[in-house]
Design an enzyme around this catalytic site. Structure first.
Site, PDB file in Angstrom:
ATOM      1  N   GLU A 275       0.557   7.598  -6.542  1.00  0.00           N
ATOM      2  CA  GLU A 275      -0.580   6.956  -7.223  1.00  0.00           C
ATOM      3  C   GLU A 275      -1.819   7.850  -7.179  1.00  0.00           C
ATOM      4  O   GLU A 275      -2.932   7.378  -6.929  1.00  0.00           O
ATOM      5  CB  GLU A 275      -0.903   5.604  -6.557  1.00  0.00           C
ATOM      6  CG  GLU A 275       0.281   4.675  -6.441  1.00  0.00           C
ATOM      7  CD  GLU A 275      -0.061   3.288  -5.900  1.00  0.00           C
ATOM      8  OE1 GLU A 275      -1.254   2.945  -5.811  1.00  0.00           O
ATOM      9  OE2 GLU A 275       0.878   2.551  -5.566  1.00  0.00           O
TER      10      GLU A 275
ATOM     11  N   GLU B 222       2.468  -1.127   1.264  1.00  0.00           N
ATOM     12  CA  GLU B 222       1.240  -1.388   2.042  1.00  0.00           C
ATOM     13  C   GLU B 222       1.404  -2.444   3.131  1.00  0.00           C
ATOM     14  O   GLU B 222       0.538  -3.293   3.309  1.00  0.00           O
ATOM     15  CB  GLU B 222       0.107  -1.795   1.079  1.00  0.00           C
ATOM     16  CG  GLU B 222      -0.127  -0.793  -0.029  1.00  0.00           C
ATOM     17  CD  GLU B 222      -1.137  -1.255  -1.092  1.00  0.00           C
ATOM     18  OE1 GLU B 222      -1.633  -2.382  -1.010  1.00  0.00           O
ATOM     19  OE2 GLU B 222      -1.417  -0.460  -2.006  1.00  0.00           O
TER      20      GLU B 222
END
Ligand code: G3I
Length: 319
Positions: free
Chosen positions: A231, A124
């Site tokens: 995820e 991220e």
């Protein structure tokens, strides 16, 4: 036939687990999944809360569970702006922070490398906002534009047999997918060892549109790396403000099943470059989505609160 058996010619099927669910959800995990990721236990702030002293108890418990049951294991994650001990940045310049990062990677590798098939080296780092590229983090502020070069090189050196992954979310947003593409392409063009791209897939019934998912996959397939869905969950709510359901409505669960069916059909099209598809949790009674960001019961996974297969499960088993 179980989920990972059904998909054995396509990709591994994973679940994020934690020290609690390897006990409470053991039966489903052992039966349906062949790859595991620690939901929190291998993060920097978990193994080393004060930036100095390591405590591997949680991570070891999950590694031992995976190894003794013949499950593959992903390592999540080294360089991230969350769940990282703030102490490592205090008074640090580029040289000292790089030494800290290298030592952390070395320490994790020494203990876990032999049991890991993929590691999320960086997580991220891209900003969601239009116009900005890197997220404003301490890693970036102290290390500068080439911060990922070091992270990937150190990891390759310490874990030569693992696939090295860059992992991010909102990965199908047209603007952000271009940035993710440019980041990975830039790294690889400079000879930095990135082997795989992690697509988090925290999705909902409202977004992303299937066309955006298809477009993003088409784009990423040009990178020359493998892909991993890392995820996945599918929230039943269109946005943060939608009122909570007391129980999941039947028509909404049907839509969720159709969404899982359609997206897994896309994943299967990419089976030649897709290593694994991981769900972010095992069953609906233990999903991060019910507790964080918005405290609102959600039912985003393939197994219900009683660990029974949902319509979504049968939908992706039917092809
Ligand atoms: O363990 C403590 C507990 O003792 C305490 O009572 C409780 C009070 O809030 O907090 C517990 O810790 C929480 C932890 O999850 C374990 O449940 C933390 O507050 C909470 O911040 C933490 O959230 C995790 C989140 O990452 C942090 O950013 C979620 O479990 C985890 O699912 C989530 O995973 C991330 C991926 O790593 C990266 N991508 C997005 C994904 C979802 O946010």
């Amino acid at each position: 036939m179980t989920l990972h058996e059904k998909y054995k010619d396509y990709f591994a099927i994973g679940a994020a687990v934690n020290v609690r669910t390897i006990d409470t959800h053991k039966d489903v995990i052992l039966r349906e999944f062949n790859s595991l990721t620690c939901e929190n236990e291998m993060k920097y702030g978990r193994v080393c809360p004060d930036g100095k002293i390591y405590d591997f108890a949680g991570a070891d418990a999950i590694r031992d569970f995976a190894v003794s049951n013949g499950k593959m294991l992903r390592l999540h994650t080294f360089l991230w702006h969350n769940q990282t001990p703030g102490e490592i940045f205090e008074g640090a310049d580029k040289e000292t922070l790089l030494a800290t990062l290298k030592a952390h990677i070395g320490k994790m590798a020494e203990r876990y490398a032999k049991d890991i098939y993929t590691v999320d080296v960086a997580n991220e780092v891209i900003d969601d906002k239009h116009g900005l590229f890197f997220r404003d983090t301490k890693w970036y502020a102290i290390l500068g534009d080439d911060f990922l070069d070091y992270a990937f090189r150190y990891t390759r050196e310490a874990m030569p047999n693992a696939l090295l992954c860059y992992n991010d979310y909102n990965e199908c947003d047209p603007d952000k997918s271009k940035k993710i593409f440019d980041l990975v392409k830039g790294l690889r063009d400079r000879g930095i060892p990135v082997d795989t791209l992690g697509l988090q897939a925290h999705w909902s019934l409202a977004r992303p549109a299937l066309d955006d998912i298809k477009r993003a996959f088409e784009l990423y397939a040009k990178l020359g790396v493998t892909l991993q869905v890392t995820e996945m969950d599918v929230s039943l709510y269109p946005d943060r403000d939608a009122p909570a359901y007391v129980a999941p409505p039947a028509d909404v669960l049907k839509k969720q099943a159709q969404f899982y069916k359609d997206t897994f059909a896309i994943f299967r099209e990419y089976k030649d470059i897709m290593d694994s598809v991981t769900l972010w949790g095992v069953a609906d009674d233990a999903s991060w989505l019910s507790n964080f960001q918005v405290k609102r019961k959600n039912w985003p996974l393939l197994f219900d609160d009683d660990h029974q297969p949902k319509e979504a499960y049968y939908a992706i088993m039917d092809f």
